[in-house]
Design a protein around this motif. Structure first.
Motif, PDB file in Angstrom:
ATOM      1  N   GLU A 131       0.829  -1.218   0.000  1.00 21.32           N
ATOM      2  CA  GLU A 131       0.000   0.000   0.000  1.00 21.32           C
ATOM      3  C   GLU A 131       0.856   1.258   0.000  1.00 21.32           C
ATOM      4  OE1 GLU A 131      -2.842  -0.217   3.216  1.00 21.32           O
ATOM      5  OE2 GLU A 131      -3.678  -2.058   2.346  1.00 21.32           O
ATOM      6  N   ILE A 132       1.918   1.236   0.782  1.00 21.30           N
ATOM      7  CA  ILE A 132       2.819   2.407   0.824  1.00 21.30           C
ATOM      8  C   ILE A 132       3.483   2.608  -0.541  1.00 21.30           C
ATOM      9  CG2 ILE A 132       4.897   3.370   1.908  1.00 21.30           C
ATOM     10  CD1 ILE A 132       4.085   1.693   4.435  1.00 21.30           C
ATOM     11  N   ILE A 133       3.919   1.509  -1.137  1.00 23.28           N
ATOM     12  CA  ILE A 133       4.557   1.598  -2.462  1.00 23.28           C
ATOM     13  C   ILE A 133       3.583   2.205  -3.475  1.00 23.28           C
ATOM     14  CG2 ILE A 133       5.385   0.199  -4.414  1.00 23.28           C
ATOM     15  CD1 ILE A 133       6.623  -1.711  -2.285  1.00 23.28           C
ATOM     16  N   LEU A 134       2.334   1.738  -3.442  1.00 17.00           N
ATOM     17  CA  LEU A 134       1.351   2.200  -4.438  1.00 17.00           C
ATOM     18  C   LEU A 134       0.991   3.680  -4.296  1.00 17.00           C
ATOM     19  CD1 LEU A 134      -0.999  -0.910  -4.571  1.00 17.00           C
ATOM     20  CD2 LEU A 134       0.549  -0.132  -6.374  1.00 17.00           C
ATOM     21  N   LYS A 135       1.278   4.253  -3.118  1.00 21.05           N
ATOM     22  CA  LYS A 135       1.023   5.695  -2.929  1.00 21.05           C
ATOM     23  C   LYS A 135       2.054   6.546  -3.672  1.00 21.05           C
ATOM     24  CE  LYS A 135      -1.364   5.492   1.471  1.00 21.05           C
ATOM     25  NZ  LYS A 135      -1.049   5.256   2.870  1.00 21.05           N
ATOM     26  N   GLY A 136       3.172   5.916  -4.083  1.00 21.35           N
ATOM     27  CA  GLY A 136       4.236   6.654  -4.771  1.00 21.35           C
ATOM     28  C   GLY A 136       3.749   7.180  -6.116  1.00 21.35           C
ATOM     29  N   ILE A 140       3.075   1.841 -10.625  1.00 20.98           N
ATOM     30  CA  ILE A 140       2.017   1.024 -11.240  1.00 20.98           C
ATOM     31  C   ILE A 140       1.941  -0.386 -10.651  1.00 20.98           C
ATOM     32  CG2 ILE A 140       1.963   2.259 -13.459  1.00 20.98           C
ATOM     33  CD1 ILE A 140       3.771  -0.026 -14.568  1.00 20.98           C
ATOM     34  N   LYS A 141       2.924  -0.764  -9.849  1.00 17.03           N
ATOM     35  CA  LYS A 141       2.918  -2.149  -9.341  1.00 17.03           C
ATOM     36  C   LYS A 141       3.738  -2.262  -8.058  1.00 17.03           C
ATOM     37  CE  LYS A 141       1.411  -5.241 -11.277  1.00 17.03           C
ATOM     38  NZ  LYS A 141       0.027  -5.716 -10.988  1.00 17.03           N
ATOM     39  N   ALA A 142       3.202  -3.044  -7.118  1.00 14.67           N
ATOM     40  CA  ALA A 142       3.941  -3.362  -5.886  1.00 14.67           C
ATOM     41  C   ALA A 142       3.972  -4.872  -5.712  1.00 14.67           C
ATOM     42  CB  ALA A 142       3.264  -2.717  -4.683  1.00 14.67           C
ATOM     43  N   ILE A 174      10.699  -6.624  -1.074  1.00 10.91           N
ATOM     44  CA  ILE A 174       9.612  -5.803  -1.629  1.00 10.91           C
ATOM     45  C   ILE A 174      10.131  -5.087  -2.880  1.00 10.91           C
ATOM     46  CG2 ILE A 174       8.362  -5.490   0.541  1.00 10.91           C
ATOM     47  CD1 ILE A 174       9.524  -2.680   0.754  1.00 10.91           C
ATOM     48  N   GLU A 175       9.198  -4.768  -3.779  1.00 16.60           N
ATOM     49  CA  GLU A 175       9.607  -4.202  -5.068  1.00 16.60           C
ATOM     50  C   GLU A 175       8.556  -3.218  -5.581  1.00 16.60           C
ATOM     51  OE1 GLU A 175      11.512  -6.769  -8.372  1.00 16.60           O
ATOM     52  OE2 GLU A 175       9.443  -6.466  -8.993  1.00 16.60           O
ATOM     53  N   ALA A 176       9.024  -2.106  -6.111  1.00 15.21           N
ATOM     54  CA  ALA A 176       8.136  -1.083  -6.684  1.00 15.21           C
ATOM     55  C   ALA A 176       8.422  -0.947  -8.172  1.00 15.21           C
ATOM     56  CB  ALA A 176       8.393   0.261  -6.004  1.00 15.21           C
ATOM     57  N   THR A 177       7.369  -0.759  -8.968  1.00 12.85           N
ATOM     58  CA  THR A 177       7.555  -0.510 -10.406  1.00 12.85           C
ATOM     59  C   THR A 177       6.818   0.776 -10.777  1.00 12.85           C
ATOM     60  OG1 THR A 177       7.684  -2.872 -10.835  1.00 12.85           O
ATOM     61  CG2 THR A 177       7.261  -1.455 -12.737  1.00 12.85           C
ATOM     62  N   GLU A 183       9.219   5.292 -19.828  1.00 12.26           N
ATOM     63  CA  GLU A 183      10.028   4.186 -19.289  1.00 12.26           C
ATOM     64  C   GLU A 183       9.239   3.433 -18.228  1.00 12.26           C
ATOM     65  OE1 GLU A 183      13.048   3.080 -19.905  1.00 12.26           O
ATOM     66  OE2 GLU A 183      14.277   4.696 -20.739  1.00 12.26           O
ATOM     67  N   VAL A 184       9.582   2.182 -18.030  1.00 16.55           N
ATOM     68  CA  VAL A 184       9.074   1.401 -16.892  1.00 16.55           C
ATOM     69  C   VAL A 184      10.298   0.901 -16.126  1.00 16.55           C
ATOM     70  CG1 VAL A 184       7.801  -0.648 -16.165  1.00 16.55           C
ATOM     71  CG2 VAL A 184       6.987   0.694 -18.108  1.00 16.55           C
ATOM     72  N   LYS A 185      10.393   1.255 -14.842  1.00 14.60           N
ATOM     73  CA  LYS A 185      11.562   0.856 -14.049  1.00 14.60           C
ATOM     74  C   LYS A 185      11.121   0.307 -12.696  1.00 14.60           C
ATOM     75  CE  LYS A 185      14.908   2.218 -16.840  1.00 14.60           C
ATOM     76  NZ  LYS A 185      15.759   1.203 -17.504  1.00 14.60           N
ATOM     77  N   SER A 186      11.845  -0.691 -12.229  1.00 20.38           N
ATOM     78  CA  SER A 186      11.567  -1.277 -10.912  1.00 20.38           C
ATOM     79  C   SER A 186      12.718  -0.991  -9.964  1.00 20.38           C
ATOM     80  CB  SER A 186      11.383  -2.796 -11.028  1.00 20.38           C
ATOM     81  OG  SER A 186      10.244  -3.077 -11.801  1.00 20.38           O
ATOM     82  N   ARG A 187      12.408  -1.015  -8.681  1.00 20.92           N
ATOM     83  CA  ARG A 187      13.431  -0.832  -7.649  1.00 20.92           C
ATOM     84  C   ARG A 187      13.052  -1.739  -6.496  1.00 20.92           C
ATOM     85  NH1 ARG A 187      18.089  -0.298  -5.551  1.00 20.92           N
ATOM     86  NH2 ARG A 187      18.544   1.407  -4.129  1.00 20.92           N
ATOM     87  N   HIS A 188      14.032  -2.431  -5.933  1.00 23.38           N
ATOM     88  CA  HIS A 188      13.682  -3.347  -4.844  1.00 23.38           C
ATOM     89  C   HIS A 188      14.398  -2.999  -3.541  1.00 23.38           C
ATOM     90  CE1 HIS A 188      17.123  -5.839  -6.692  1.00 23.38           C
ATOM     91  NE2 HIS A 188      17.556  -5.461  -5.525  1.00 23.38           N
TER      92      HIS A 188
END
Ligand SMILES: [Zn+2]
Length: 478
Positions: A131-136, A140-142, A174-177, A183-188
């Motif tokens: 939920e915290i990630i999705l507030k960023g 688009i994805k947690a 945990i991972e955020a996209t 661009e589409v980028k992820s960070r873990h």
């Protein structure tokens, strides 16, 4: 232990040279949440007994999921029959390194049994992180993961060893996209997987890190591409964990060096005649194998050959100094004793030489991560693991990463994207000219290291302080 001891006694009556029996429970729970829902919860409980027999110069292995004496005798007979068959075509005499008899118990130090905690507790924590990630912004994805593992073993052999081990492992991720700027980028955020109780999971700061990775995933979308050309790299402990795993850990497994893994995982350039002479890295590079490390993923007290876990150097002051060695190959190294790094993942698996916990020793002089960056005129700072490839001799390697920053005049000036670097493994370690001190030491590790045929997934800890590498060829990946 009675049935195992009974099985060993039975085999002793059949004139075997050596035999061991291992009762092995593998219990794993895997949780995965995606965005605000539970994606998957899986649980596996695999248990049985594996029996290994040496008859003259032939090995046999057989296993059963049953634990009654009739089944164990039948399985012992099967292992013995295989050993006798193998002996007929044995190419060389088997020399088994001696190991003291151990009557011992080992258990991971835990405060809270992870499997005794209701699964809803971990699911709640993972969903909250999501939920915290999705507030960023532009996220688009947690994805959030937790793996809990318990490996419980009983071991008996014809030398009188009786060993019980009970190992608990926790791996959270945990991972955020984000999608922005085309661009589409992820960070873990991958806190170190640990052999520990549930208290480790409770102590993790998901909130701060969820906010951080959500913001960095978006920032990565706006990053400029790196330039192609040789430059200076500063690599963080998590990133270095993968580099050392692939370029030092695997090439120094002696079974692999001697060709036993060639058809599956490959060979190694770090051949035996190089021991104690080959310059694997610069003088400040010390890579230490330590299966006695508290909380280390490979720390299990005693391995699956009944050998006590140990600590030794793989690279000492830049020179190749040791290998992971089992009881059968120790004599080829003129070693009186194996170094306790032979493990099987499940009861049906034959124990094989596995990478120990392996870490880069911190630099000796005082040097923080910040001072290391401040001391660097131009370069790239890389955090986390990304794509990688390395050839079957473990020489020519290429790595990406999870996040990249440009260093200009001793400062991180902004994120970069599409960074990959390539090097010859020993030239890479020779180019290391600074390692931060132990204040910056962090652990990482794996529970999915593949080796063997059929493939087994093993676990081991790595660790490092951030380190600097000069003149490394960086290429723009796009
Ligand atoms: Zn591996």
């Amino acid at each position: 232990m009675d049935n195992l001891s009974e099985t060993i006694k039975y085999l002793q009556g059949k004139k075997v040279r050596f035999a061991d029996a291992r009762e092995h429970l593998f219990h794993e729970r895997e949780l995965h949440t995606e965005d605000t829902r539970v994606e998957q919860i899986t649980e596996q409980n695999v248990s049985g007994v594996g029996i290994k027999v040496l008859y003259e110069n032939g090995w046999g292995y057989a296993s059963t999921s049953a634990k009654d004496m009739d089944s164990l005798r039948q399985t012992a007979d099967k292992a013995l029959a295989l050993a006798k068959y193998a002996d007929k075509t044995a190419a060389a005499k088997v020399v088994l390194a001696a190991e003291p008899k151990h009557v011992a118990k080992f258990a991971t130090k835990i405060k809270e049994d992870p499997f005794a905690v209701d699964v809803s507790d971990a699911v709640g924590a993972l969903l909250e992180a999501g939920e915290i990630i999705l507030k960023g912004k532009d996220v688009i994805k947690a994805n959030s993961y937790l793996v809990l593992r318990n490996m419980r073993k009983k071991y008996a052999n014809t030398e009188g060893s009786l060993i019980e081990t009970d190992v608990f492992t926790i791996l959270p991720q945990i991972e955020a996209t984000a999608r922005a700027n085309g661009e589409v980028k992820s960070r873990h955020y991958w806190p170190a997987p640990m052999n520990s109780g549930y208290e480790y999971f409770r102590g993790l700061d998901f909130k701060t890190n969820a906010e951080r990775i959500a913001a960095q995933a978006r920032e990565h979308c706006f990053a400029k591409s790196c330039e192609t050309g040789p430059t200076t790299l500063i690599l963080d402990p998590e990133h270095l964990s993968l580099t050392m795993h692939e370029s030092v850990g695997h090439p120094t497994e002696l079974d692999r060096v001697l060709g036993y893994e060639e058809s599956c995982a490959g060979r190694s350039f770090a051949t035996m005649e190089k021991l104690n002479t080959f310059k694997y890295g610069s003088e400040i590079v010390n890579l230490v194998a330590d299966n006695t490390l508290e909380g280390g993923l490979a720390s299990c007290g005693y391995d699956d050959e009944g050998v006590e876990c140990q600590k030794w150097h793989i690279i000492k002051d830049g020179i190749l100094a040791g290998y992971g060695v089992n009881r059968e190959l120790a004599h080829k190294m003129k070693m009186a004793r194996a170094n306790g790094t032979t493990r099987a993942t499940k009861y049906s698996d034959v124990p094989i030489t596995r990478m120990p916990n392996l870490y880069l020793a911190p630099g000796k002089g005082p040097l923080t991560r910040e001072q290391l960056i401040a001391d660097t005129e131009d370069g790239i700072y890389i955090e986390g693991m990304g794509s990688f490839s390395i050839d079957q001799m473990r020489l020519n390697m290429q790595f990406g990463g999870d996040a990249f920053w440009e260093i200009k005049k001793g400062k991180l000036t902004g994120m970069l994207k599409n960074v990959t670097y390539n090097a010859i493994s020993y030239e890479f370690w020779r180019s290391c000219d600074a390692i931060a001190d132990e204040s910056a030491f962090r652990r990482a590790g794996f529970i999915t290291c593949g080796k063997g045929d059929p493939m087994q997934a093993a676990q081991m800890t790595h660790g490092a302080s951030p380190a600097r590498f000069r003149n490394i060829m960086v290429r723009r990946a796009k």
